[in-house]
Design a protein around this motif. Sequence first.
Motif, PDB file in Angstrom:
ATOM      1  N   ARG A  21       0.841  -1.208   0.000  1.00 23.69           N
ATOM      2  CA  ARG A  21       0.000   0.000   0.000  1.00 23.69           C
ATOM      3  C   ARG A  21       0.871   1.252   0.000  1.00 23.69           C
ATOM      4  NH1 ARG A  21      -2.148  -4.005   3.010  1.00 23.69           N
ATOM      5  NH2 ARG A  21      -4.300  -4.621   2.523  1.00 23.69           N
ATOM      6  N   PRO A 126     -10.587   1.299   3.548  1.00 22.08           N
ATOM      7  CA  PRO A 126     -10.785   0.036   2.820  1.00 22.08           C
ATOM      8  C   PRO A 126     -12.210  -0.479   2.962  1.00 22.08           C
ATOM      9  CG  PRO A 126      -8.732  -0.007   4.065  1.00 22.08           C
ATOM     10  CD  PRO A 126      -9.445   1.244   4.466  1.00 22.08           C
ATOM     11  N   ARG A 127     -12.720  -1.008   1.856  1.00 21.79           N
ATOM     12  CA  ARG A 127     -14.076  -1.548   1.847  1.00 21.79           C
ATOM     13  C   ARG A 127     -14.063  -2.887   1.117  1.00 21.79           C
ATOM     14  NH1 ARG A 127     -16.925   3.350  -1.077  1.00 21.79           N
ATOM     15  NH2 ARG A 127     -15.477   4.458   0.239  1.00 21.79           N
ATOM     16  N   ALA A 128     -14.364  -3.933   1.832  1.00 24.30           N
ATOM     17  CA  ALA A 128     -14.387  -5.264   1.228  1.00 24.30           C
ATOM     18  C   ALA A 128     -15.663  -5.446   0.420  1.00 24.30           C
ATOM     19  CB  ALA A 128     -14.295  -6.335   2.307  1.00 24.30           C
ATOM     20  N   LEU A 289      -4.343  -2.495  -6.234  1.00 23.30           N
ATOM     21  CA  LEU A 289      -4.954  -2.752  -4.929  1.00 23.30           C
ATOM     22  C   LEU A 289      -5.703  -1.519  -4.422  1.00 23.30           C
ATOM     23  CD1 LEU A 289      -5.416  -4.637  -2.547  1.00 23.30           C
ATOM     24  CD2 LEU A 289      -3.212  -3.879  -1.608  1.00 23.30           C
ATOM     25  N   TYR A 290      -5.188  -0.333  -4.726  1.00 18.50           N
ATOM     26  CA  TYR A 290      -5.827   0.913  -4.293  1.00 18.50           C
ATOM     27  C   TYR A 290      -7.267   1.005  -4.791  1.00 18.50           C
ATOM     28  CZ  TYR A 290      -6.610   6.028  -4.295  1.00 18.50           C
ATOM     29  OH  TYR A 290      -7.118   7.287  -4.134  1.00 18.50           O
ATOM     30  N   GLU A 293      -9.363  -1.903  -3.101  1.00 16.28           N
ATOM     31  CA  GLU A 293      -9.542  -1.849  -1.650  1.00 16.28           C
ATOM     32  C   GLU A 293     -10.195  -0.552  -1.186  1.00 16.28           C
ATOM     33  OE1 GLU A 293      -6.628  -3.606   1.404  1.00 16.28           O
ATOM     34  OE2 GLU A 293      -6.051  -1.488   1.294  1.00 16.28           O
ATOM     35  N   CYS A 294      -9.749   0.574  -1.731  1.00 11.51           N
ATOM     36  CA  CYS A 294     -10.239   1.859  -1.236  1.00 11.51           C
ATOM     37  C   CYS A 294     -11.545   2.299  -1.887  1.00 11.51           C
ATOM     38  CB  CYS A 294      -9.175   2.938  -1.439  1.00 11.51           C
ATOM     39  SG  CYS A 294      -7.699   2.706  -0.424  1.00 11.51           S
ATOM     40  N   GLN A 347      -5.493  -9.791  -0.714  1.00 15.26           N
ATOM     41  CA  GLN A 347      -5.874  -8.580   0.003  1.00 15.26           C
ATOM     42  C   GLN A 347      -7.278  -8.082  -0.338  1.00 15.26           C
ATOM     43  OE1 GLN A 347      -3.899  -7.397   2.343  1.00 15.26           O
ATOM     44  NE2 GLN A 347      -2.186  -8.754   1.887  1.00 15.26           N
ATOM     45  N   ALA A 348      -7.817  -8.485  -1.463  1.00 17.26           N
ATOM     46  CA  ALA A 348      -9.135  -7.996  -1.897  1.00 17.26           C
ATOM     47  C   ALA A 348      -9.982  -9.170  -2.372  1.00 17.26           C
ATOM     48  CB  ALA A 348      -8.975  -6.952  -3.000  1.00 17.26           C
TER      49      ALA A 348
END
Length: 619
Positions: A21, A126-128, A289-290, A293-294, A347-348
């Motif tokens: 990250r 972060p929001r799954a 990933l940003y 995840e975000c 991670q996601a």
Amino acid sequence: MSAELIAAEDLALLARGQHPRPWLHLGAHVQAGQGVRFAVWAPAARRVSVVGDFNAWDGRRHVLQRLGDSGIWCGLVAQAQLGQFYKYELEGPEGQLLPLKADPYARAAQLRPDNASVVSAAPPQPRALSAQRQGANRRDAPMSIYEVHAPSWRRPDGRCPNWDELAAQLPAYAADLGFTHVELLPITEYPFDGSWGYQALGPYAPSARFGPPEGFARFVAACHAQGLGVLLDWVPAHFPADAHGLARFDGTPLYEYADPREGYHPDWNTLIPDFAKPGVRQFLAGSALYWAECWGVDGLRVDAVASMLYRDYSRQPGQWLPNAQGGRENLEAIALLQHLNTVLGAQAPGVVTLAEESTAFAGVSAPVHAGGLGFHYKWNMGWMNDTLAYFREDPIHRRWHHDKLTFGLVYAFSENFVLPLSHDEVVHGKGSLLAKMPGDAWQQFANLRAYLGLMWGHPGKKLLFMGQEFGQPTEWNFEAELPWLLLEQPRHAGLQRLVRDLNQLYRREPALHRLDCEAAGFAWLQAEDREQSVLAWARFDGQGGVMVVVCNLTPVPRPGYGLRMPCVAPAWRVHINTDAADYGGSDAGTPIGALQVAADAQLSLDLPPLATLFLSPSP
């Protein structure tokens, strides 16, 4: 200013290019009551200053401190505030003053043609993905994607819409037509409108064209509220050489390969990232990933994967360098793709990646642990090219091109495929899908309806570019909105109605989607009738469900066409006939809803001209 501005453990990971990250530490970050912390990777620079609204753009006033041998420069500017513009002023390794550079890790940017970075709020938390959204991305779930160029879907008052304007209309429209996902052409910051976003320079910043970044979060939420997934086109393969961007960022080829035989893309006049550098891999994988995840997006469609995989892509002999083993594959790019798919998987959870990849490279959608690239899906460019070539043919000649429709089933289950009728097929003089069809206006619409029926009945997930759902007659113009007034004409409205019904049937009937990527979900019933250009096949759900698809691809009706069905049933019900009057057709042949009585497994069908039928056993 000191190294304590970035914790030692984070700085060590950033220095090694291993931080998952990096956006949490690089870029501009508001520090409550202290100002703004700026941090940038520029290992070869002799000096780095941050300049902006807070210091009259004077590079003497806020010189950043180099943090050991990490290559990172960092500093706290007490005068800086949220919303201000800034750039970096760098001296190269020879002391030369470089053009002012935008922040590679900026999370917001100035509206073009200006190009400063913007001090923005903290990254979204972060929001799954919810269990429902994860389930919608599974390979046994229906996936029908509406591909959208957001600036030209609608243009209120002739301008680019903002995120809230898009959120008010686009999700409801796509959901009403039965699509499961919306895919946006790149929305990360890019300087040139004519690149449609594919030449991006701000991979962490939603483009200022659509208003403040937080509007994008509202758009994603609006899509999810309608039951739609959000896929983003994401471009790690190349970047433009604009002076304010990544090119020779610290006075050296930091982000790009140094040798033009590796670092220059001849097709697009762009630069190719140095996939071997840990800092570049960190920059790219972090961006993926940003967004997942975000911002809570459901997936990334990775553009131009073929150009990443091969060092000789679009190059003549002598214009490319072999890899360390003497081969043509770009081993570093392959490692990057495997790495980012592994990171996203860990991670996601539930977020998917889709590869636009046009070669026969093996294992694009195979797991990394099995030697694959780790993508969840691959665009089936072969299917697209073959079927479009077939439908361009006058029906009287199609008997000689029958294999263009049957060959795809030889490899249809070698990858998890998406069938794409994308923006690439309706630009640069290629015309729209409707314009590709032969014959007079009636035959063009009939051909297109039959083609879409074939596509929705064929194994593989679906993707359709905006405007093609109602038969846009001209090719796509990125500077104008879609010709929505066409929906006042019956044929265009009928085509749109067909797309809605195809999507609803595809989603409702497990036989049409559950085994989309499995050979057990498909069987030919008629593959050899090239003289009449008729094809028929069965789709299975693995649990007893079956759907039969029959295509008559000439304008000649075929009454009493005999077909041996895949199972014994007393009658078969027609769910869709693309020649139905509701869709703008002639209403010939077996009508929708009709029950066709079968003698054992033998069925006699009246096939309408230029049409596709869907049938299932009637209880």
